[in-house]
Design a protein around this motif. Structure first.
Motif, PDB file in Angstrom:
ATOM      1  N   PHE A  90       0.836  -1.204   0.000  1.00 17.74           N
ATOM      2  CA  PHE A  90       0.000   0.000   0.000  1.00 17.74           C
ATOM      3  C   PHE A  90       0.868   1.250   0.000  1.00 17.74           C
ATOM      4  O   PHE A  90       1.795   1.373   0.788  1.00 17.74           O
ATOM      5  CB  PHE A  90      -0.931  -0.017   1.216  1.00 17.74           C
ATOM      6  CG  PHE A  90      -1.821  -1.211   1.250  1.00 17.74           C
ATOM      7  CD1 PHE A  90      -3.049  -1.194   0.613  1.00 17.74           C
ATOM      8  CD2 PHE A  90      -1.418  -2.379   1.892  1.00 17.74           C
ATOM      9  CE1 PHE A  90      -3.865  -2.304   0.623  1.00 17.74           C
ATOM     10  CE2 PHE A  90      -2.223  -3.500   1.908  1.00 17.74           C
ATOM     11  CZ  PHE A  90      -3.458  -3.461   1.261  1.00 17.74           C
ATOM     12  N   MET A  91       0.540   2.183  -0.883  1.00 15.95           N
ATOM     13  CA  MET A  91       1.300   3.415  -1.002  1.00 15.95           C
ATOM     14  C   MET A  91       0.974   4.360   0.165  1.00 15.95           C
ATOM     15  O   MET A  91      -0.113   4.299   0.741  1.00 15.95           O
ATOM     16  CB  MET A  91       1.008   4.094  -2.340  1.00 15.95           C
ATOM     17  CG  MET A  91       1.246   3.203  -3.543  1.00 15.95           C
ATOM     18  SD  MET A  91       2.919   2.535  -3.563  1.00 15.95           S
ATOM     19  CE  MET A  91       2.826   1.333  -4.870  1.00 15.95           C
ATOM     20  N   PRO A  92       1.861   5.272   0.504  1.00 14.44           N
ATOM     21  CA  PRO A  92       1.731   6.011   1.761  1.00 14.44           C
ATOM     22  C   PRO A  92       0.854   7.257   1.733  1.00 14.44           C
ATOM     23  O   PRO A  92       0.375   7.678   2.791  1.00 14.44           O
ATOM     24  CB  PRO A  92       3.179   6.416   2.063  1.00 14.44           C
ATOM     25  CG  PRO A  92       3.816   6.553   0.719  1.00 14.44           C
ATOM     26  CD  PRO A  92       3.175   5.489  -0.139  1.00 14.44           C
ATOM     27  N   LEU A  93       0.636   7.880   0.581  1.00 15.41           N
ATOM     28  CA  LEU A  93       0.079   9.229   0.576  1.00 15.41           C
ATOM     29  C   LEU A  93      -1.311   9.297   1.195  1.00 15.41           C
ATOM     30  O   LEU A  93      -1.579  10.141   2.054  1.00 15.41           O
ATOM     31  CB  LEU A  93       0.045   9.778  -0.854  1.00 15.41           C
ATOM     32  CG  LEU A  93      -0.357  11.254  -0.985  1.00 15.41           C
ATOM     33  CD1 LEU A  93       0.523  12.141  -0.129  1.00 15.41           C
ATOM     34  CD2 LEU A  93      -0.301  11.691  -2.448  1.00 15.41           C
ATOM     35  N   ARG A 195      -1.399   5.227  -5.393  1.00 18.06           N
ATOM     36  CA  ARG A 195      -1.812   3.877  -5.757  1.00 18.06           C
ATOM     37  C   ARG A 195      -0.881   3.336  -6.828  1.00 18.06           C
ATOM     38  O   ARG A 195      -0.331   4.101  -7.615  1.00 18.06           O
ATOM     39  CB  ARG A 195      -3.253   3.866  -6.301  1.00 18.06           C
ATOM     40  CG  ARG A 195      -4.318   3.672  -5.224  1.00 18.06           C
ATOM     41  CD  ARG A 195      -5.621   3.164  -5.841  1.00 18.06           C
ATOM     42  NE  ARG A 195      -5.426   2.004  -6.687  1.00 18.06           N
ATOM     43  CZ  ARG A 195      -5.208   0.762  -6.243  1.00 18.06           C
ATOM     44  NH1 ARG A 195      -5.162   0.525  -4.950  1.00 18.06           N
ATOM     45  NH2 ARG A 195      -5.025  -0.228  -7.087  1.00 18.06           N
ATOM     46  N   PRO A 196      -0.720   2.006  -6.912  1.00 22.59           N
ATOM     47  CA  PRO A 196       0.045   1.448  -8.039  1.00 22.59           C
ATOM     48  C   PRO A 196      -0.665   1.764  -9.357  1.00 22.59           C
ATOM     49  O   PRO A 196      -1.885   1.928  -9.391  1.00 22.59           O
ATOM     50  CB  PRO A 196       0.028  -0.063  -7.751  1.00 22.59           C
ATOM     51  CG  PRO A 196      -0.286  -0.190  -6.297  1.00 22.59           C
ATOM     52  CD  PRO A 196      -1.167   0.969  -5.953  1.00 22.59           C
ATOM     53  N   GLY A 197       0.097   1.831 -10.424  1.00 22.32           N
ATOM     54  CA  GLY A 197      -0.510   2.035 -11.730  1.00 22.32           C
ATOM     55  C   GLY A 197       0.106   3.146 -12.546  1.00 22.32           C
ATOM     56  O   GLY A 197      -0.292   3.352 -13.700  1.00 22.32           O
ATOM     57  N   VAL A 198       1.081   3.865 -11.996  1.00 18.29           N
ATOM     58  CA  VAL A 198       1.663   4.977 -12.753  1.00 18.29           C
ATOM     59  C   VAL A 198       2.450   4.477 -13.957  1.00 18.29           C
ATOM     60  O   VAL A 198       2.678   5.227 -14.909  1.00 18.29           O
ATOM     61  CB  VAL A 198       2.536   5.855 -11.828  1.00 18.29           C
ATOM     62  CG1 VAL A 198       3.870   5.186 -11.533  1.00 18.29           C
ATOM     63  CG2 VAL A 198       2.737   7.240 -12.433  1.00 18.29           C
TER      64      VAL A 198
END
Length: 401
Positions: A90-93, A195-198
């Motif tokens: 999970f990304m932090p922002l 989120r992942p996906g960039v």
């Protein structure tokens, strides 16, 4: 291009979108409340749950946990020695932003709700202006109606990062469509750490750059624009791999991030040890058709091929989709290719399709009141189906949001 809009005009648009969004949130609140009432002891929410429990259910728990405990420097392992599920997925922002916003209320859940619902409104407003670059005002408004009432609209009110990510994504697409590249140097890292996906956006920029090159006689392509597109594509690619490198540096394990993601896949297929592009969907087709539904696995492969060809045909040839502009079509194709390369198809696929939301514009193009009313009705029915299964029930493999 959109005609110039006065300050008063922008205010009226913001108010109109706000009323649509508020009405949609009332409907979603009723659905979540009812789902919590229907939840029993055998479900994820449990008996006696309230609507607040829905806000913090499922992956919301992971976002809350990482906001409190941070990321592990030593990866947890199962009894068999494999890397277990952990916060590195999970990304932090979103998690930390929700914590900061929730401080005055003494509640991470309150912060998560505020961030999600506010970002959802902002995303709805940006989506209107994005589509307005290609469609008329009424059609763009209807697209926002479908978006706000859509089957996955409950994400605007729970502790998931989707709303915030959609805001960054829609802003980034609007910037590309308006050729305002400067803001992308900020928006791309924001997407990467929400989120992942960039990496899908990196592919989009590559395809967009090729498209701009081949049509440079119709729309002049200055050297400065070429430099922006190349630099931004490299930034998106670097941002996409940055989290993997950070996880490796902190944990001391080069494959920490991929192994963490594969830990979730083992809930579906045991013995998963490595990642390969396309492998997830190919294995998933065999798993669902062969193992779960007891059908010949070849039907899964055929279905997968039909879906891929159907999506490609829709993006290439459907007039309503073509009206959205090449940028939206290239983004949609890029994101679908990204999912096809990296994802294992399971119930979360519905949620992972939300970044394709600009395509709601194609559903809004037909001007028939019957059509638009029918699409809206199906959106609301689909929303209840999703909320009921994921929150009222949530006790089977295909009931995970």
């Amino acid at each position: 291009m959109t005609p110039a809009v006065s300050v008063g005009g922008r205010g009226r648009i913001a108010l109109r979108i706000g009323l649509i969004y508020l009405t949609a949130r009332v409907v979603t609140t009723a659905f979540l409340f009812l789902a919590a009432e229907l939840a029993t002891s055998g479900t994820r929410l449990g008996e006696g749950a309230g609507i607040g429990d829905a806000v913090t259910a499922w992956d919301s728990q992971w976002y809350w946990y990482l906001s409190e405990a941070g990321y592990p420097s030593e990866l947890p392992r199962t009894d068999s020695g494999e890397i277990a599920e952990n916060a590195w997925a999970f990304m932090p922002l979103f998690a930390y932003l929700a914590k900061v916003v929730g401080l005055p209320f003494g509640s991470w859940a309150a912060g998560a709700f505020i961030v999600s619902i506010a970002a959802g409104y902002a995303a709805s407003l940006v989506l209107y202006h994005l589509l307005r670059l290609r469609l008329d005002a009424t059609t763009s408004t209807w697209a926002v109606v479908f978006f706000a009432f859509g089957p996955l609209a409950a994400l605007f009110q729970v502790g998931y990062a989707e709303s915030l990510n959609l805001l960054w994504l829609f802003l980034a697409l609007w910037c590309v469509m308006r050729r305002r590249y400067g803001w992308l140097y900020l928006l791309i890292p924001l997407m990467a750490f929400t989120r992942p996906g960039v990496l899908a956006f990196a592919l989009f920029l590559a395809l967009f750059g090729l498209w701009r090159w081949f049509r440079r006689t119709r729309e002049p392509l200055a050297a400065r624009e070429i430099l922006h597109i190349v630099a931004l594509g490299l930034l998106a690619a670097a941002s996409g791999f940055a989290w993997q490198l950070l996880a490796a540096a902190v944990t001391g394990e080069p494959g920490a991030y991929l192994a963490t993601e594969l830990a979730w896949r083992r809930n579906w297929i045991s013995g998963e040890a490595a990642f390969a592009p396309l492998e997830g969907f190919v294995t998933g087709a065999e798993f669902w058709f062969g193992t779960m539904w007891q059908l010949p696995p070849v039907l899964g492969y055929v279905t997968l091929a039909v879906l891929v060809l159907g999506a490609a045909a829709a993006l290439l040839f459907v007039p309503a989709v073509k009206k959205l502009g090449m940028e939206v079509r290239l983004w949609s194709a890029s994101y679908l290719v990204y999912l096809l390369l990296v994802f294992f198809p399971q119930s979360s696929l519905f949620r992972l399709l939300v970044p394709l939301s600009p395509l709601w514009g194609a559903f809004a193009v037909p001007k028939s009141p019957v059509w638009r009313g029918g699409v809206l009705t199906l959106c609301v029915i689909g929303q209840w189906w999703w909320v009921y299964n994921m929150y009222a029930l949530g006790n089977a493999a295909w009931q995970v949001p």
